[in-house]
Each structure stands twice: as structure tokens, then as C-alpha cells.
Design a protein around this motif. Structure first.
Motif, short mmCIF file in Angstrom:
data_model
loop_
_atom_site.label_atom_id
_atom_site.label_comp_id
_atom_site.label_asym_id
_atom_site.label_seq_id
_atom_site.Cartn_x
_atom_site.Cartn_y
_atom_site.Cartn_z
N TRP A 139 45.11 48.63 43.49
CA TRP A 139 45.29 49.10 44.85
C TRP A 139 44.09 48.71 45.71
O TRP A 139 42.94 48.73 45.24
CB TRP A 139 45.42 50.63 44.91
N VAL A 140 44.35 48.37 46.98
CA VAL A 140 43.30 48.24 48.00
C VAL A 140 43.79 48.99 49.24
O VAL A 140 44.98 49.01 49.53
CB VAL A 140 42.97 46.77 48.35
N ASP A 141 42.84 49.62 49.93
CA ASP A 141 43.19 50.42 51.10
C ASP A 141 42.01 50.37 52.06
O ASP A 141 40.86 50.60 51.66
CB ASP A 141 43.50 51.86 50.69
N GLY A 142 42.30 50.07 53.32
CA GLY A 142 41.23 49.89 54.29
C GLY A 142 40.61 51.16 54.81
O GLY A 142 39.48 51.13 55.32
N ASN A 143 41.29 52.31 54.68
CA ASN A 143 40.73 53.52 55.29
C ASN A 143 40.98 54.79 54.48
O ASN A 143 40.80 55.89 54.98
CB ASN A 143 41.28 53.71 56.70
N GLU A 144 41.40 54.63 53.21
CA GLU A 144 41.66 55.82 52.42
C GLU A 144 40.86 55.78 51.12
O GLU A 144 39.83 55.13 51.03
CB GLU A 144 43.17 55.95 52.14
N TRP A 145 41.38 56.47 50.11
CA TRP A 145 40.64 56.73 48.88
C TRP A 145 40.45 55.49 48.02
O TRP A 145 39.41 55.28 47.40
CB TRP A 145 41.38 57.82 48.11
N ALA A 146 41.46 54.64 47.92
CA ALA A 146 41.38 53.43 47.08
C ALA A 146 40.33 52.47 47.63
O ALA A 146 40.01 52.50 48.83
CB ALA A 146 42.74 52.76 47.01
N PRO A 147 39.77 51.61 46.80
CA PRO A 147 38.75 50.67 47.29
C PRO A 147 39.31 49.73 48.34
O PRO A 147 40.50 49.39 48.32
CB PRO A 147 38.34 49.91 46.02
N ASP A 148 38.45 49.30 49.27
CA ASP A 148 38.93 48.38 50.30
C ASP A 148 39.02 46.95 49.78
O ASP A 148 39.62 46.08 50.42
CB ASP A 148 38.05 48.45 51.54
N SER A 149 38.41 46.69 48.61
CA SER A 149 38.52 45.36 47.99
C SER A 149 38.32 45.48 46.49
O SER A 149 37.66 46.41 46.00
CB SER A 149 37.49 44.39 48.58
N ASN A 150 38.89 44.54 45.76
CA ASN A 150 38.71 44.45 44.31
C ASN A 150 38.33 43.02 43.96
O ASN A 150 38.91 42.06 44.49
CB ASN A 150 40.00 44.83 43.57
N THR A 151 37.36 42.89 43.04
CA THR A 151 36.90 41.57 42.60
C THR A 151 37.24 41.39 41.13
O THR A 151 37.01 42.30 40.32
CB THR A 151 35.39 41.42 42.81
N TYR A 152 37.77 40.22 40.79
CA TYR A 152 38.21 39.96 39.43
C TYR A 152 37.56 38.69 38.89
O TYR A 152 37.42 37.69 39.61
CB TYR A 152 39.73 39.79 39.38
N ASP A 153 37.15 38.72 37.63
CA ASP A 153 36.65 37.52 36.97
C ASP A 153 37.81 36.61 36.60
O ASP A 153 38.91 37.08 36.29
CB ASP A 153 35.87 37.89 35.70
N VAL A 154 37.55 35.31 36.63
CA VAL A 154 38.58 34.32 36.29
C VAL A 154 38.14 33.56 35.05
O VAL A 154 36.99 33.12 34.95
CB VAL A 154 38.79 33.34 37.46
N MET A 155 39.05 33.42 34.11
CA MET A 155 38.74 32.68 32.89
C MET A 155 38.47 31.22 33.21
O MET A 155 38.95 30.67 34.20
CB MET A 155 39.90 32.78 31.90
N GLU A 156 37.70 30.58 32.32
CA GLU A 156 37.37 29.18 32.49
C GLU A 156 38.64 28.34 32.45
O GLU A 156 39.56 28.61 31.69
CB GLU A 156 36.41 28.72 31.39
N PHE A 157 38.64 27.33 33.28
CA PHE A 157 39.80 26.45 33.35
C PHE A 157 39.96 25.67 32.04
O PHE A 157 38.98 25.26 31.45
CB PHE A 157 39.62 25.48 34.51
#
Length: 346
Positions: free
Chosen positions: A169-187
């Protein structure tokens, strides 16, 4: 006698023109069909994908494009998972983040969002951000290039419930984080990040009817054809260049012959690996020899392991006499020689 004069009306001329045009179209289509296997994708019926050229922020001397990456985000199916406000996407390529780009303006329940970007290399991280006041839930994230698929977020990762630590979840003005960052496996292709230096060169064979041959030095873009595997040129038996060819536009309208800056692949890659291994081995031996020569020049005794093993008494055959004690080598040889000679005359 005279041949009868031939007169045609304007409509007859138009009919003849249309007939010739139809014939030319059929011939072109036939020629294209014959070349499908040789030049897959370079057909008169081009397809278009929604692709955005992006640049990195905080990097230096980073050129535009090199690998076409498609991101797929599966919108959730639960309550309030849809969004009516924009969602942004950014990629971390190397040590620099790209500028923030719009992934979607809105999304419906269960909608599969697909969008393509041309990056300088395979991303190390992906970040999804809410740009408005409406929350957004998503079940999974996948990155694709060519036929390769790399999962970023699975539906089984964490909980799908709304929370302040949710990865879904992402949410700009509520309880959930406004952004999420994810690691990407090597190509899967280790050479993918070399594609930023892969450009076209001049080659008279790089020509095909109905398509634009790009100028020398144009950036290659990979991931638009299954044969490039997302990171290398297409060989085609060197019909369009000794090192293969590549697309230079995301709609596959332009292309060119690959230069020697492009990554090797297939048997060429195997040969390159063997040459590098041999070079490394020869370099190591060269350094050893140079070290021995320098020590010898400085008056330092350099043990020769192979020679010591040959001359060592321990390696002599059983019962063989040990070497004579050290002394005046010249004198010993001379005296021994004379004694042997004198004994021979006795």
C-alpha cells in the motif's frame, strides 16, 4: 498501316494506378514475409508501445537509454485498492535515481498496469510513490526486458492489509507509507550495464526498405526483440553488420549496425572469456619472471623450485652417490680430469 491510337479516360488511368499500387503492396508484403526469420521485427507493420525516455538525477555523463524495461503492477482486488490520483515510479540505476515519472493517473480494481521505460542499465531498486490523497494497493510487481522476467514484489510477501508498514500500500495523506522502495534482483545477463556504451556504426549492409538507418553513434536500445535477450545485438549471420544490429527507437522504426563497443554474446562471449583467462594467466607468469629478474639483478638469490627439485639429493635414485662438496669448481674439474687421464695411462 497505322496502329490505332490508344486513348484512356481519367478513370481508366486511376484504375491502372490503383492496380499497380496493389501489385506493389503485395510484392512488398511477400518480400517482408521472406525476411521475417532473418530480420524479425523489421516489418512494414510496426507496433508501438508506451515508452518513456528518462534520465538519471545525480549521475554524471549518463547517456540516454540502453535497455527497454517494462514494469507490470497488478492493482489489488480488495476494498479501496483502486486509486483516483496519480502514482509515480522511479528507478535506481547504478548509484543514481531517475527522475520521478508517472506510472498511472488512476487505476481500477484488479487492473494490470504496464509501462515501459528506456534506462541506462538494469535497475538496482524500484520506488512507487503516491502523488495524491487517494490510497493505492497492489499485489505484485514484475520487471521485464525481452523474454526475461524478474519478480520484484510477490503477492505472498507480507500482508495485503492496509497498515503503516505494508509493502503493498501507498497513501499520500493517511497511515500507509507515501512510498515503498524495493530491491531488484540482478539481471540474468551479466553484461546488461554495458549497453549504455553500445552504439551504431557505419556499415553498407545496414539498410532495409521502409526503415530508417540511424546515424553513426546512435544509442542501441535492447529489450524490444526476444533475440536480443534484453542486453545484446542480434547477429543474423552478420547479414546487417559483422557484430550484428540493434534497434535505436522504441517503436522499432530505426535501427543500425552494432559497433565494437557493444557487449559480446554467444560463442563470441565464450571466446572473450577464454582470452581473458589466458591473458590473466600470462600476466601472472610475466610478473613472476620480472620479479625473479629484478631480484637476480639486485644480487638476491632467487630459488628455482623446479631446478631444486631436480638436483636435490632427496630426489636422487636410491644408492646414488651424493654430489661432491662445494669448492673450486674449475680446479676440481681440471684435477679430476687430469687424474682420470693419468689413470688411463697407467
Amino acid at each position: 498501316s497505322h496502329f490505332p491510337s490508344s486513348t484512356r479516360s481519367e478513370s481508366e488511368h486511376l484504375s491502372l494506378f490503383m492496380w499497380l499500387w496493389t501489385l506493389l503492396t503485395l510484392l512488398t508484403a511477400t518480400a517482408t514475409d521472406e525476411h521475417v526469420e532473418q530480420l524479425h521485427g523489421l516489418t512494414l507493420m510496426q507496433y508501438h508501445v508506451q515508452t518513456t525516455h528518462i534520465k538519471t538525477v545525480g549521475g554524471s555523463n549518463i547517456s540516454l537509454g540502453g535497455i527497454n524495461v517494462t514494469i507490470e503492477v497488478q492493482t489489488g482486488r480488495g476494498d479501496y485498492a483502486q486509486t483516483e490520483t496519480p502514482i509515480a515510479i522511479t528507478f535506481k540505476v547504478g548509484s543514481a535515481w531517475t527522475e520521478k515519472m508517472t506510472l498511472c493517473e488512476k487505476a481500477d480494481l484488479g487492473e494490470l498496469i504496464k509501462k515501459s521505460f528506456v534506462l541506462d542499465g538494469w535497475p538496482r531498486q524500484v520506488r512507487i510513490s503516491a502523488e495524491g490523497t487517494d490510497a493505492f494497493a497492489y499485489e505484485r510487481i514484475v520487471l521485464r526486458t525481452g523474454e526475461h522476467m524478474v519478480p520484484v514484489l510477490s503477492v505472498t510477501t507480507g500482508s495485503l492489509d492496509y497498515s503503516n508498514t505494508s509493502a503493498h500500500w501507498v497513501d499520500g495523506n493517511e497511515w500507509a507509507p507515501d512510498s515503498n522502495t524495493y530491491d531488484v534482483m540482478e539481471f540474468p545477463g551479466a553484461e546488461v550495464n554495458r549497453t549504455a556504451n553500445c552504439t551504431t556504426k557505419y556499415d553498407p549492409r545496414a539498410w532495409y526498405f521502409g526503415y530508417r538507418t540511424s546515424p553513426v553513434g546512435t544509442q542501441c536500445i535492447f529489450g524490444l526483440d526476444s533475440r536480443d535477450e534484453g542486453w545484446h545485438c542480434i547477429y543474423n549471420d552478420a547479414k546487417y553488420g559483422s557484430l550484428g544490429w540493434c534497434y535505436t527507437a522504441t517503436d522499432r522504426s530505426s535501427w543500425g549496425s552494432c559497433s565494437d563497443n557493444c557487449p559480446l554474446y554467444g560463442p563470441f562471449k565464450v571466446l572473450e572469456k577464454r582470452i581473458k583467462t589466458m591473458h590473466s594467466d600470462m600476466k601472472g607468469r610475466w610478473n613472476e619472471e620480472m620479479t625473479a629478474i629484478k631480484k637476480a639483478a639486485a644480487g638476491t638469490t632467487v630459488p628455482n623450485k623446479s631446478r631444486e627439485a631436480t638436483l636435490s639429493p632427496a630426489s636422487s635414485p636410491s644408492g646414488a652417490p651424493a654430489p661432491p662438496p662445494a669448492g673450486n669448481a674449475t680446479g676440481n674439474v681440471t684435477a679430476g680430469g687430469k687424474a682420470a687421464k693419468n689413470e688411463s695411462f697407467l
